[in-house]
Design an enzyme around this catalytic site. Structure first.
Site, short mmCIF file in Angstrom:
data_model
loop_
_atom_site.label_atom_id
_atom_site.label_comp_id
_atom_site.label_asym_id
_atom_site.label_seq_id
_atom_site.Cartn_x
_atom_site.Cartn_y
_atom_site.Cartn_z
N GLU A 12 -4.40 8.14 -4.09
CA GLU A 12 -4.80 7.47 -5.09
C GLU A 12 -6.18 7.99 -5.68
O GLU A 12 -6.82 7.90 -4.77
CB GLU A 12 -4.79 5.75 -5.01
CG GLU A 12 -3.51 5.30 -4.70
CD GLU A 12 -3.81 3.65 -4.47
OE1 GLU A 12 -4.50 3.02 -4.86
OE2 GLU A 12 -2.48 3.26 -4.18
N ARG A 18 0.80 -1.02 0.06
CA ARG A 18 0.05 0.07 0.05
C ARG A 18 0.93 1.14 0.02
O ARG A 18 2.10 1.02 0.49
CB ARG A 18 -1.00 0.06 1.02
CG ARG A 18 -1.90 -0.97 1.23
CD ARG A 18 -3.13 -0.68 0.39
NE ARG A 18 -4.44 -1.49 0.45
CZ ARG A 18 -4.34 -2.64 -0.49
NH1 ARG A 18 -3.39 -2.87 -1.45
NH2 ARG A 18 -5.59 -3.28 -0.40
N HIS A 59 -2.33 0.91 -9.52
CA HIS A 59 -2.86 0.13 -8.41
C HIS A 59 -3.64 -1.34 -9.34
O HIS A 59 -4.92 -1.25 -9.42
CB HIS A 59 -3.73 0.40 -7.42
CG HIS A 59 -4.13 -0.17 -6.15
ND1 HIS A 59 -4.38 0.39 -5.17
CD2 HIS A 59 -3.93 -1.40 -6.12
CE1 HIS A 59 -4.41 -0.50 -4.04
NE2 HIS A 59 -4.29 -1.67 -4.51
P1 NAP Z 1 -0.63 -11.91 4.15
O1 NAP Z 1 -0.83 -13.30 3.72
O2 NAP Z 1 -1.38 -11.48 5.33
O3 NAP Z 1 0.84 -11.43 4.30
C1 NAP Z 1 1.43 -10.43 4.74
C2 NAP Z 1 2.78 -10.92 5.34
O4 NAP Z 1 3.34 -9.54 5.91
C3 NAP Z 1 2.73 -11.98 6.62
O5 NAP Z 1 3.48 -12.64 6.53
C4 NAP Z 1 3.13 -10.86 7.87
O6 NAP Z 1 4.03 -11.72 8.64
C5 NAP Z 1 3.87 -9.88 7.27
N1 NAP Z 1 3.85 -8.60 8.25
C6 NAP Z 1 2.78 -8.01 8.66
N2 NAP Z 1 3.24 -7.00 9.39
C7 NAP Z 1 4.64 -6.95 9.29
C8 NAP Z 1 5.56 -6.16 9.84
N3 NAP Z 1 5.27 -5.21 10.90
N4 NAP Z 1 6.89 -6.15 9.74
C9 NAP Z 1 7.12 -7.34 8.86
N5 NAP Z 1 6.10 -8.08 8.29
C10 NAP Z 1 4.96 -7.93 8.48
O7 NAP Z 1 -1.14 -11.14 3.07
P2 NAP Z 1 -1.10 -11.44 1.58
O8 NAP Z 1 -2.56 -11.97 0.79
O9 NAP Z 1 0.14 -11.96 1.16
O10 NAP Z 1 -1.23 -9.57 0.88
C11 NAP Z 1 -0.33 -8.80 1.61
C12 NAP Z 1 -0.60 -7.40 1.10
O11 NAP Z 1 -0.49 -7.13 -0.06
C13 NAP Z 1 -2.07 -7.15 1.34
O12 NAP Z 1 -2.34 -6.57 2.72
C14 NAP Z 1 -2.40 -5.86 0.34
O13 NAP Z 1 -1.86 -4.64 1.24
C15 NAP Z 1 -1.21 -5.89 -0.67
N6 NAP Z 1 -1.76 -6.31 -1.99
C16 NAP Z 1 -1.54 -5.24 -2.93
C17 NAP Z 1 -2.28 -5.52 -4.21
C18 NAP Z 1 -1.86 -4.71 -5.30
O14 NAP Z 1 -3.03 -4.48 -6.23
N7 NAP Z 1 -1.10 -3.93 -5.41
C19 NAP Z 1 -3.08 -6.62 -4.25
C20 NAP Z 1 -3.25 -7.74 -3.16
C21 NAP Z 1 -2.63 -7.38 -2.04
P3 NAP Z 1 4.12 -11.66 10.28
O15 NAP Z 1 2.85 -11.49 10.66
O16 NAP Z 1 4.98 -12.75 10.69
O17 NAP Z 1 4.87 -10.40 10.24
#
Ligand code: NAP
Length: 322
Positions: free
Chosen positions: A262, A233, A281
């Site tokens: 955005e 984000r 995005h």
């Molecule tokens: P996810 O499975 O929840 O993975 C997020 C990872 O981030 C987790 O492994 C978590 O591990 C880690 N994390 C959380 N807080 C952290 C911190 N403070 N420091 C370091 N690591 C941290 O989510 P996902 O499905 O992979 O999606 C991730 C993100 O991608 C979404 O939340 C969204 O913002 C973004 N996204 C963007 C798009 C786009 O269009 N550009 C599309 C889809 C998703 P720990 O809890 O162990 O820290």
């Protein structure tokens, strides 16, 4: 009586037909603020894309029970306000992993090989070949990839980077995933990951902890030849610090699919830089994946609101259904 569902983005007609079996659907893909507030009065559920669900919105939605995001990220949820009002929130994990990873590779290749930058010179009728090797870009294959936030999407990125590009992959999360060690996907402290990686990809959710996670001191730690990609984000990156790092060539290049504002402000200085690529995005924006996300968001709405099941309810709000 069927519950009233407010649908706030354009969706295919076959989805609307299907929804009519379960809901009185109020379909408003391009609504005025006034229409929207009127519809909120009677809505029990919202099929939502990106609208902030905060205290102010909730005040206009006395019957609201569920917000079903057509996205995996749910930083648009004011968790405290939703908890207080007893409003459940769902999201669409997993169905978009591959699609987001495809774009991540697209941006890694584009920045390292300068694809869009050099392709545009041909369109301007300039076929440029230079003897100076520094004019050309950098390899992706066999390089070191560091992923900050190795979750569902990050794991897919890691595996495909190893398989498809023979990359050496490490990651930083708050918790180590020791089960990945036998795949040689290794946890590193954040500073070490920043110092060693050729590509740093940010994939955390936006939370108070990750806001401005990539700031001036983090960019300083990266190699001068390194490339930074933000897929998470906009607000997880200090955009001014990123601009300075790119302008001063403290890092080689960067790309971002997400921005603090955005649509992006046209006068955002990042847009002036040749070594910066911006996409609007579109991480999950393909026809197939957006349809898969919409389908899952609809299923979530039916399972939670009608069948009372715990399907893709965001962890912070699961206690409302228990
Ligand atoms: P996810 O499975 O929840 O993975 C997020 C990872 O981030 C987790 O492994 C978590 O591990 C880690 N994390 C959380 N807080 C952290 C911190 N403070 N420091 C370091 N690591 C941290 O989510 P996902 O499905 O992979 O999606 C991730 C993100 O991608 C979404 O939340 C969204 O913002 C973004 N996204 C963007 C798009 C786009 O269009 N550009 C599309 C889809 C998703 P720990 O809890 O162990 O820290």
């Amino acid at each position: 009586m069927k519950p009233r569902l407010l649908v706030m983005r354009e969706i295919d007609h076959h989805f609307l037909d299907y929804l009519s079996n379960y809901f009185e659907t109020d379909y408003q893909p391009s609504f005025s603020r006034e229409q929207f507030l009127t519809s909120l009065e009677s809505a029990q559920a919202i099929l939502n894309y990106g609208i902030k669900i905060d205290e102010e919105l909730i005040q206009h939605a006395p019957r609201l029970k569920l917000v079903s995001n057509i996205s995996v990220g749910y930083d648009n949820f004011d968790i405290a306000a939703m908890k207080k009002a007893g409003i459940i929130g769902t999201h669409t994990p997993n169905v978009l992993n591959d699609c987001v990873v495809d774009l991540t590779f697209g941006l890694m290749l584009n920045t390292s090989r300068r694809i869009s930058e050099l392709a545009s010179t041909i369109k301007r009728k300039k076929w440029i070949i230079k003897d100076d090797v520094n004019y050309y870009g950098l390899d992706v294959h066999h390089k070191k990839l560091g992923i900050i936030g190795l979750g569902r999407i990050g794991e897919e990125l890691a595996r495909r980077a190893k398989l498809g590009f023979s990359m050496d992959v490490s990651y930083y999360n708050r918790r180590k995933k020791s089960e990945l060690e036998n795949e040689n996907i290794l946890w590193k402290p954040l500073d070490q990951l920043l110092e060693e990686s050729d590509f740093v990809v940010l994939l955390t959710p936006l939370t108070e902890e990750t806001r401005n996670l990539m700031n001036a001191s983090k960019f300083e730690k990266m190699k001068k030849t390194a490339i930074f990609i933000n897929m998470s984000r906009g607000a997880t990156v200090d955009e001014k610090a990123l601009y300075n790092a790119l302008k001063n060539h403290d890092i080689y290049a960067a790309a971002s699919d997400v921005f603090v504002h955005e649509p992006i402000n046209n006068d955002n200085p990042l847009l002036e830089l040749d070594n910066f690529t911006a996409t609007p995005h579109i991480g999950s924006a393909t026809q197939e994946t957006r349809n898969a996300m919409t389908k899952l968001a609809i299923e979530n709405t039916i399972e939670v609101l009608i069948n009372g099941k715990m399907q893709n309810v965001v962890p912070e709000l699961q206690m409302l259904l228990k």
